[in-house]
Design an enzyme around this catalytic site. Structure first.
Site, PDB file in Angstrom:
ATOM      1  N   GLY A 267       8.062   1.136  29.658  1.00  0.00           N
ATOM      2  CA  GLY A 267       7.995   0.277  30.703  1.00  0.00           C
ATOM      3  C   GLY A 267       6.657  -0.021  31.484  1.00  0.00           C
ATOM      4  O   GLY A 267       5.609   0.243  30.898  1.00  0.00           O
ATOM      5  N   GLY A 269       3.635  -0.335  34.368  1.00  0.00           N
ATOM      6  CA  GLY A 269       3.093   0.382  35.292  1.00  0.00           C
ATOM      7  C   GLY A 269       2.005   1.255  35.040  1.00  0.00           C
ATOM      8  O   GLY A 269       1.566   1.319  34.018  1.00  0.00           O
ATOM      9  N   ASN A 270       1.547   2.313  36.015  1.00  0.00           N
ATOM     10  CA  ASN A 270       0.346   2.846  35.812  1.00  0.00           C
ATOM     11  C   ASN A 270       0.437   4.042  34.651  1.00  0.00           C
ATOM     12  O   ASN A 270      -0.353   4.278  34.018  1.00  0.00           O
ATOM     13  CB  ASN A 270      -0.339   3.370  36.977  1.00  0.00           C
ATOM     14  CG  ASN A 270       0.519   4.266  37.524  1.00  0.00           C
ATOM     15  OD1 ASN A 270       1.707   4.148  37.646  1.00  0.00           O
ATOM     16  ND2 ASN A 270      -0.013   5.150  38.736  1.00  0.00           N
ATOM     17  N   GLU A 292       9.537  -4.887  25.644  1.00  0.00           N
ATOM     18  CA  GLU A 292       9.766  -5.969  26.439  1.00  0.00           C
ATOM     19  C   GLU A 292       8.643  -6.848  26.919  1.00  0.00           C
ATOM     20  O   GLU A 292       8.594  -7.859  26.720  1.00  0.00           O
ATOM     21  CB  GLU A 292      10.616  -5.642  27.744  1.00  0.00           C
ATOM     22  CG  GLU A 292      11.877  -5.048  27.689  1.00  0.00           C
ATOM     23  CD  GLU A 292      12.402  -4.337  28.891  1.00  0.00           C
ATOM     24  OE1 GLU A 292      13.703  -4.250  29.016  1.00  0.00           O
ATOM     25  OE2 GLU A 292      11.584  -4.550  29.810  1.00  0.00           O
ATOM     26  N   ILE A 362      13.463   7.355  38.810  1.00  0.00           N
ATOM     27  CA  ILE A 362      13.318   7.692  40.319  1.00  0.00           C
ATOM     28  C   ILE A 362      13.480   9.353  40.245  1.00  0.00           C
ATOM     29  O   ILE A 362      12.789   9.879  40.927  1.00  0.00           O
ATOM     30  CB  ILE A 362      14.275   6.975  41.121  1.00  0.00           C
ATOM     31  CG1 ILE A 362      13.809   5.692  41.133  1.00  0.00           C
ATOM     32  CG2 ILE A 362      14.579   7.701  42.494  1.00  0.00           C
ATOM     33  CD1 ILE A 362      14.865   4.442  41.876  1.00  0.00           C
ATOM     34  N   GLY A 386      15.612  -3.368  31.067  1.00  0.00           N
ATOM     35  CA  GLY A 386      16.029  -3.273  29.593  1.00  0.00           C
ATOM     36  C   GLY A 386      15.982  -1.709  29.574  1.00  0.00           C
ATOM     37  O   GLY A 386      16.067  -1.379  28.151  1.00  0.00           O
ATOM     38  N   LYS A 406       6.932  10.710  48.288  1.00  0.00           N
ATOM     39  CA  LYS A 406       6.649  10.606  49.733  1.00  0.00           C
ATOM     40  C   LYS A 406       5.917  12.031  50.084  1.00  0.00           C
ATOM     41  O   LYS A 406       6.529  12.720  51.113  1.00  0.00           O
ATOM     42  CB  LYS A 406       8.040  10.749  50.458  1.00  0.00           C
ATOM     43  CG  LYS A 406       8.852   9.647  50.190  1.00  0.00           C
ATOM     44  CD  LYS A 406       8.379   8.329  50.961  1.00  0.00           C
ATOM     45  CE  LYS A 406       9.137   7.150  50.889  1.00  0.00           C
ATOM     46  NZ  LYS A 406       8.570   5.916  51.612  1.00  0.00           N
TER      47      LYS A 406
END
Length: 502
Positions: A267, A269-270, A292, A362, A386, A406
């Site tokens: 995916g 991102g970092n 992807e 998440i 995807g 958070k």
């Protein structure tokens, strides 16, 4: 030299404002664009101006907005801000678009990316009225030179009643030859196998087929893709990456993977880029990717010679790397292939090639179910994209996330996920900075102990163990013990008190 080499297309050149008049209230519009690459830069803004004016006059004006995946503020945000989108598919990540969806002002259909093309082809989603597609140029034969993403462009150009083209001179003409545009897609019972046996195999052509009789407007632009810098790797993302790399090394050690691994998917991102950076420094070589998007780290791996080929449907590059790709596209054509997302995310291809999938989430529950799309059960974050295409068909499927969010108020490991995207049957490996849980072969109760011990943050580990132990005493069965009265109490507590901690 003009980027428009065909007279029929030159005769259709006009301003974006003029071109936008071909889009009417109620139209379904298929836009190019995938992760901020290759989306139309001018038409959405011109269309938003028309929509705003219509609304000021008390008239209805909304469209169905279909894309490849996420786009950029110039498309999603611009149209969402004027309440111009009645329906959105198949994936989005824009904050303004997200707020409209969560407010119930726009319908959003969170479709698997590999499913969206066939649904358009079968007209399950209703006919496609207009395709608005960015190209780098139009050749003398009237075919389009693809730009920095493919996505659903092939099917949109095929099925749309009207076509509007944005010819973008910012996109490098040296991209010509990088793409593999397959035109053999069909619906059952006429569907046939696609002859891809390795990530570098090609089965299509390098340019788009465009029916000139359907082209109503051509707009010229030179605006860049909206690329955002990636967050630098931090200690948490580096720890997650290292756990994953250690896992892969152990699979090689036990002869479950070859020394050059299998085709990689990750995916955006970092964490993904931290994994790629780890591969740069690690022992693996002759790597391949079937994924992807092409990210910065993949370009670095190509430059170092460690990655021989990367197959995707789009770029997802920082501004610096996007400029490098434009300047050196000719060099990268031998290593990078951009395909329609029906191929990049094709379940059969993923299964056949034995892809190693690694995606973000998440939250996960103690039995290995994963929520990757919703906050506290109801509030959409982005979409499934995807991730399920790869997860459900990968040779090994992994999910990664920091163990808390958070500032520690939210645990990423919970008794029961508040929304299901990926079931325990498809999730094989869970990773946080705390550690890794290899769930393959394990029954639910053994999975629970491993996930809590290896992946949960220490602040939440005792409460999770307590829940699990009490659930075994009160559940109506011991296969997957749950206390249904408490299973979602952590989410309820956060919504009431701002923390999952009791």
């Amino acid at each position: 030299m003009s980027r428009i080499q065909h007279e029929k297309f030159r005769s259709k050149v006009m301003s974006a404002d003029e071109a936008a008049t071909f889009i009417e209230h109620g139209d379904n519009v298929g836009f190019s664009g995938f992760t901020g690459a290759g989306y139309p830069k001018l038409i959405p803004g011109a269309l938003a101006t028309r929509i705003r004016a219509a609304h000021e006059e008390g008239k209805d004006f909304q469209i169905g907005c279909w894309t490849g995946a996420s786009t950029a503020p110039e498309l999603d945000a611009t149209l969402a801000e004027v309440d111009g989108i009645s329906y959105r598919m198949p994936y989005q990540s824009d904050p303004v678009m997200r707020s409209k969806i969560n407010a119930g002002l726009s319908d959003y259909n969170d479709i698997h990316l590999s499913h969206s093309g066939p649904l358009v082809r079968a007209e399950v989603l209703a006919p496609l009225d207009v395709a608005v597609i960015e190209v780098a140029g139009i050749n003398a034969d009237g075919e389009g030179i693809p730009s920095s993403s493919v996505g659903n462009n092939v099917i949109y150009l095929e099925k749309a009643s009207k076509i509007i083209l944005e010819v973008n001179s910012w996109q490098s003409l040296d991209l010509l030859g990088m793409h593999d545009l397959y035109y053999g897609f069909a619906l059952p019972p006429d569907r046939r196998e696609v002859d891809i046996l390795a990530p570098g195999d090609r089965v299509g052509q390098t340019t788009y087929r465009i029916d000139a009789s359907k082209v109503v407007a051509v707009v010229e632009t030179d605006l860049p893709d909206r690329n955002s810098p990636f967050k630098p790797a931090d200690a948490i993302s580096e720890a997650i990456a290292q756990h994953y790399l250690d896992f892969l090394a152990n699979e090689v050690k036990h002869d479950r993977l070859p020394k050059n691994l299998l085709p990689l998917q990750s995916g955006v991102g970092n964490v993904a880029n931290a994994v790629l950076a780890g591969l740069q420094a690690g022992p693996f070589s002759d790597l391949t990717s079937y994924t992807e998007v092409i990210q910065d780290g993949m370009v670095d791996l190509i430059d170092s010679g460690k990655l021989t080929v990367a197959s995707a449907t789009a770029f997802s590059l920082s501004p610096e790397y996007a400029e490098r790709m434009n300047d050196e596209a000719k060099k990268y054509r031998k290593n990078i292939i951009l395909r329609p997302q029906e191929l990049s995310n094709h379940p059969e291809m993923i299964r056949r090639l034995g892809v190693l999938a690694c995606n973000g989430m998440i939250e996960a529950d103690i039995y290995g179910n994963v929520n990757s799309t919703h906050i506290m059960g109801s509030r959409l974050q982005n979409g499934i994209g995807g991730s399920a295409d790869f997860t459900r068909n990968a040779y090994i499927s992994a999910f990664v996330t920091p163990s808390v969010a958070k500032g520690g108020a939210i645990s990423a490991i919970v008794p029961m996920v508040s929304h299901h995207d990926h079931t325990e049957h498809d999730v094989q490996v869970l990773i946080t900075e705390q550690g890794l849980a290899d769930l393959r072969t394990l029954a639910p109760r053994k999975r629970a102990k491993l996930i809590i011990e290896n992946c949960a943050h220490p602040d939440y580990r005792p409460a999770l163990l307590d829940y699990f132990e009490r659930a075994q005493k009160t559940a109506n069965g011991q296969h997957t013990p749950h206390n249904l009265g408490e299973a979602l109490s952590w989410h309820v507590r956060f919504l009431a008190d701002g923390t999952m901690k009791s």
